[in-house]
Design an enzyme around this catalytic site. Structure first.
Site, mmCIF file in Angstrom:
data_model
loop_
_atom_site.group_PDB
_atom_site.id
_atom_site.type_symbol
_atom_site.label_atom_id
_atom_site.label_comp_id
_atom_site.label_asym_id
_atom_site.label_seq_id
_atom_site.Cartn_x
_atom_site.Cartn_y
_atom_site.Cartn_z
ATOM 1 N N GLU A 136 0.794 -1.107 -0.092
ATOM 2 C CA GLU A 136 0.004 0.149 0.002
ATOM 3 C C GLU A 136 0.806 1.236 -0.020
ATOM 4 O OE1 GLU A 136 -2.456 -1.269 -0.937
ATOM 5 O OE2 GLU A 136 -4.032 -0.376 0.215
ATOM 6 N N THR A 188 -5.718 7.305 -4.903
ATOM 7 C CA THR A 188 -5.657 7.230 -3.581
ATOM 8 C C THR A 188 -5.054 8.500 -2.877
ATOM 9 O OG1 THR A 188 -5.781 4.955 -3.570
ATOM 10 C CG2 THR A 188 -5.586 5.729 -1.616
#
Lengths: 316, 316
Positions: A136, A188
């Site tokens: 991530e 994101t």
């Protein structure tokens, strides 16, 4: 230290798409979808190299092992465990890139779960989360577990502490989830950057009340209560700008009978909950129609909340 | 419109002390104590006057009907219902003034519950809350229902909406509550004025996670989880200044086995949860000792969370 079992050639694992935040639980709630997800196959090599051989259905993703979350986390874990081993990695993407459906998390998790199958002493769920976080960080610059946790634990999860990781599997409501992926890419990183770093005390109280009542609704199996409280007053208003027609699609979903609708993760994908499958279909059509008016095409999934965590699907 | 039944002379009602906020639910969570509380007796008069005849155990409270929450709300409701009726009001205070134990709410609620007993068509719980709020506005300048709601609904309550009022009765854990009242007066108004009107997004997430996990812990009857999450990172640090020795008393409570400890409402009273009654006693002693070091005397109650709402105790 775990070692590699010597009788396995190749392992495939599935990791589900996930919806983070779930309107009322920014950064702490998430759930797994059924069926939609990524498959990753790890095949042992004779040498000690790690390479990506194919990525199916996502041409934009890099084959460079340092840039893909699946290979990146496998490199890292092999280093940490000082394993002299090599893998060819095949990735079959079921999740669109930068969709807010937890695609980067799913690829990393599927790779780690497949890898874990090779070990004589498998790593714990918390350890898998720790490694998936490196993926991530690679993908978005920030190591948030909000997609990873529902992916690894399955069902509907509450992260009540990140250090140490503490997760509660909440009761899974017997409902259908509509997932709409508008053909827009929202990173994101961008979606997080625009968030104000302060919340008014009044909004904190309101959002907290909704969250607490949502948790109660899950335990009480009270869908009427869920419908009253599944509303994001904090984050959604800041991110609506990324999707033209977002509010129209949301209102259309609620009019069509949704128990609630909001962004999936940081968007642009949206989720809506429905009591019945035929209502879910009506909701989906209503949402897609509103997006179409803004000239935005979209993909559609209808799924239950998946009880199943990421898991191995084939060992050869 | 309801009218007064013609065969009743006097009604006494009890309303429990309440703890608002409960560490993780500022303005939305609260619970009722057992036994500790106020008694209010309403006796019909021949004329249409409303007067306070006695207030027991709270010499500082005004007998002026416009300044006491009990008489104030009775005046208001009689006006609204256009009732030509008069009452002598006797108040027996079990709750110290300005203690953070919901004293102003309890007096108003006990008066309203007694009054409701005179009506041929009693008012709903939500209506009683609405009138009790006038009392809170009188007492503190702000109409907050955080003490009123657990007082009227009993048990452990979540207010998930104020307009319209929506309340959930949460599962009541089988534990003991220590309540310590340091002999300091902190006005609700002062305790609210000093609160910052913004919360960092990071703190919002952390406090929300604790709240959500606390709700889950109640349904799961998981006291270990409760102990991990019953922590107020938002409001308590801002109010600790009002009670010298607050943190020492809190730490002493946790060391003595408390499942959590924080202010009751806006303080200065503090609550702590304990699994067993003997542990509760040890916790209480540890907290009182720390306050004593700061030259602060304190009163002590040990109570279960009261399932019972405010109720009528005598009709004559």
């Amino acid at each position: 230290m775990p070692t590699i079992k010597n009788n396995i050639h190749s392992i495939t694992a599935f990791a589900p798409a996930t919806c983070a935040n779930v309107a009322v639980g920014f950064d702490i709630l998430g759930f797994a979808f059924e069926e939609v997800g990524d498959y990753v196959t790890l095949t042992l090599r004779e040498d000690n190299m790690i390479s990506i051989t194919t990525i199916t259905s996502a041409e934009s993703l890099p084959l460079d092992v340092d840039k893909n979350t699946a290979s990146f986390v496998i490199q890292r874990i092999c280093e940490d465990l000082a394993l002299k081993v090599g893998f060819s990695i095949q990735i079959q993407k079921g999740i669109p890139v930068s969709s807010g459906m937890g695609g980067s998390a799913a690829s990393a998790v599927a790779a780690l779960v497949a890898f874990n199958g090779f070990l004589d002493e498998p790593l714990s769920q918390a350890e898998l989360v720790r490694y998936a976080l490196f993926g991530e960080e690679l993908a978005s610059g920030q190591a948030h577990p909000d997609n990873i946790v529902p992916c690894i634990y399955g069902g509907l999860t509450l992260i009540h502490s990140t250090v140490p990781l503490e997760v509660i599997n909440l009761p899974v409501p017997n409902i259908f989830c509509v997932l709409i992926h508008p053909h827009l890419q929202v990173s994101t990183n961008d979606a997080r950057k625009i968030l104000q770093d302060k919340v008014s005390l009044k909004d904190h109280i309101k959002q907290s009340a909704n969250l607490a009542a949502f948790i109660a609704a899950l335990y009480e199996k009270n869908l009427e209560l869920m419908k009253k409280v599944l509303t994001d007053i904090l984050i959604e208003p800041q991110r609506a700008q990324f999707v033209p027609g977002f509010y129209k699609a949301k209102i259309a979903a609620l009019k069509a009978g949704a128990l609630g609708a909001s962004f999936s993760g940081s968007g642009p994908s949206m989720f809506a909950f429905a009591k019945e499958k035929n209502v879910a279909l009506t909701i989906a059509e209503a949402m897609q129609t509103e997006l179409k008016i803004e000239n935005i095409n979209s993909d559609l999934w209808i799924s239950r909340i998946g009880h199943e965590a990421a898991h191995i699907t084939q060992i050869r």
